[in-house]
Motif scaffolding. Structure first.
Motif, short mmCIF file in Angstrom:
data_model
loop_
_atom_site.label_atom_id
_atom_site.label_comp_id
_atom_site.label_asym_id
_atom_site.label_seq_id
_atom_site.Cartn_x
_atom_site.Cartn_y
_atom_site.Cartn_z
N GLU A 4 0.72 -1.15 0.21
CA GLU A 4 0.01 -0.08 0.16
C GLU A 4 1.00 1.17 0.13
N LEU A 5 2.11 1.26 0.10
CA LEU A 5 3.11 2.17 0.27
C LEU A 5 3.48 2.83 -1.15
N PRO A 6 3.57 4.06 -1.19
CA PRO A 6 4.38 4.65 -2.31
C PRO A 6 5.89 3.80 -2.63
N PRO A 7 6.38 4.08 -3.75
CA PRO A 7 7.52 3.35 -4.10
C PRO A 7 8.65 3.67 -3.01
N GLN A 8 8.89 4.92 -2.77
CA GLN A 8 9.86 5.44 -1.89
C GLN A 8 9.76 4.81 -0.40
N ALA A 9 8.63 4.94 -0.03
CA ALA A 9 8.25 4.36 1.29
C ALA A 9 8.44 2.84 1.48
N ALA A 10 8.00 2.34 0.15
CA ALA A 10 8.27 0.75 0.27
C ALA A 10 9.81 0.38 0.35
N ALA A 11 10.56 1.19 -0.48
CA ALA A 11 11.96 1.03 -0.36
C ALA A 11 12.31 0.98 0.99
N ARG A 12 12.27 2.05 1.51
CA ARG A 12 12.67 2.45 2.99
C ARG A 12 12.22 1.24 3.71
N ALA A 13 11.01 0.64 3.72
CA ALA A 13 10.49 -0.46 4.34
C ALA A 13 11.48 -1.74 4.19
N ARG A 14 11.93 -1.95 2.93
CA ARG A 14 12.48 -2.95 2.70
C ARG A 14 14.08 -2.76 3.29
#
Length: 290
Positions: A186-196
């Protein structure tokens, strides 16, 4: 958001990735946990209107690589990294410094060992549990976290750690990284990358940063002599939680005011605008004393 200017710095045993934006006197932001430089994205631009803002990934995390990936980690070495960044970016004058959580532990050691390089330090919830009267209980918690990590793996260890940090009467806390991972789609790409990246750095954080940093004992007598440039801070929603208590203890011991920022332990992420406003005000105000 203004794109920062990246750079790299060779230090003892590591290569640090750092980022700079803005103009004015230097403000060094030292991240806690697995946040890295990206944890300050929500406040760095606001602060860059007044300061040259420097952020970085601590050694061993994200883009800051270790020469020996298995090297033990020590607060003093991390503080020396921060000192080297100050020497690079502000060689002629002392800088303002903000540290969050484990980054606040680093900042306390930086102030104690290189006070000539620090004009003012805001230390937000440094979990220096060794200063507390019940330090033995927290040593036992850290030992349980390490044993759980060794025998059951990362997420069970994070659950033990999270339970030990919360208020005694609070509901169970879901490990942040697990929640972020499930919500990643559900996250935008930048936030998803940070979560990873958070997930990728967690084993290093739990296995080597937590036991070393939370067994660190600050030099209270040294900090007392430097209390005119030290601001101890907590989240206004953190009362009763373990990271809150050492900062409150130190502020009372040093006879200084305990400053409350909006939100809890991660207030700079949950309340970025208000957090940046209070930090900017605090960095320019005269040291407050109780």
């Amino acid at each position: 958001m203004t794109a920062p200017t990246p750079g790299s710095l060779r230090v003892n045993g590591a290569t640090l990735h750092y980022e700079v934006r803005g103009r004015g006197p230097l403000l060094l932001l030292i991240p806690g946990g697995t946040g890295g430089a990206a944890s300050f994205d929500g406040i760095a631009d606001d602060l860059a209107a007044r300061y040259t803002v420097a952020t970085y990934d601590p050694r061993g995390m994200s883009r800051s690589t270790l020469d020996d990936p298995e090297a033990e980690q020590h607060v003093a070495e991390h503080a020396d990294d921060a000192f080297r960044i100050l020497e690079l970016l502000s060689p002629g004058e002392p800088a303002r410094v903000f540290g969050a959580s484990s980054g606040a532990i680093v900042a306390l050691h930086l102030l104690a060992t290189h006070p000539e390089r620090v004009e003012r330090l805001v230390a937000h919830e440094p979990p220096v549990v060794e200063v507390l009267p019940d330090a033995r209980d927290h040593r036992a918690l850290i030992a349980r976290v390490q044993e759980t990590f060794r025998t059951q793996g990362l997420m069970p260890a994070m659950a033990v750690f999270a339970a030990g940090l919360k208020k005694d009467d609070a509901a169970p806390v879901e490990p942040k990284a697990e929640a972020e991972t499930r919500a990643e789609i559900e996250l935008p790409p930048q936030a998803a990358a940070r979560a990873r990246q958070t997930m990728a750095d967690l084993p290093y954080f739990v296995g080597r940063i937590v036991p070393s940093f939370m067994s660190y004992t600050p030099d209270i007598h040294r900090l007392a002599a430097l209390s005119d440039r030290l601001v101890l801070a907590c989240g206004q929603d953190s009362h009763g939680e373990l990271p809150y208590r050492p900062a409150a203890f130190l502020a009372e011991h040093l006879g200084t005011e305990l400053l409350h920022f909006p939100g809890g332990h991660t207030g700079l992420t949950t309340h970025p605008a208000e957090f940046a406003d209070l930090l900017r005000e605090t960095l320019t105000a005269r040291a407050r004393r109780a």
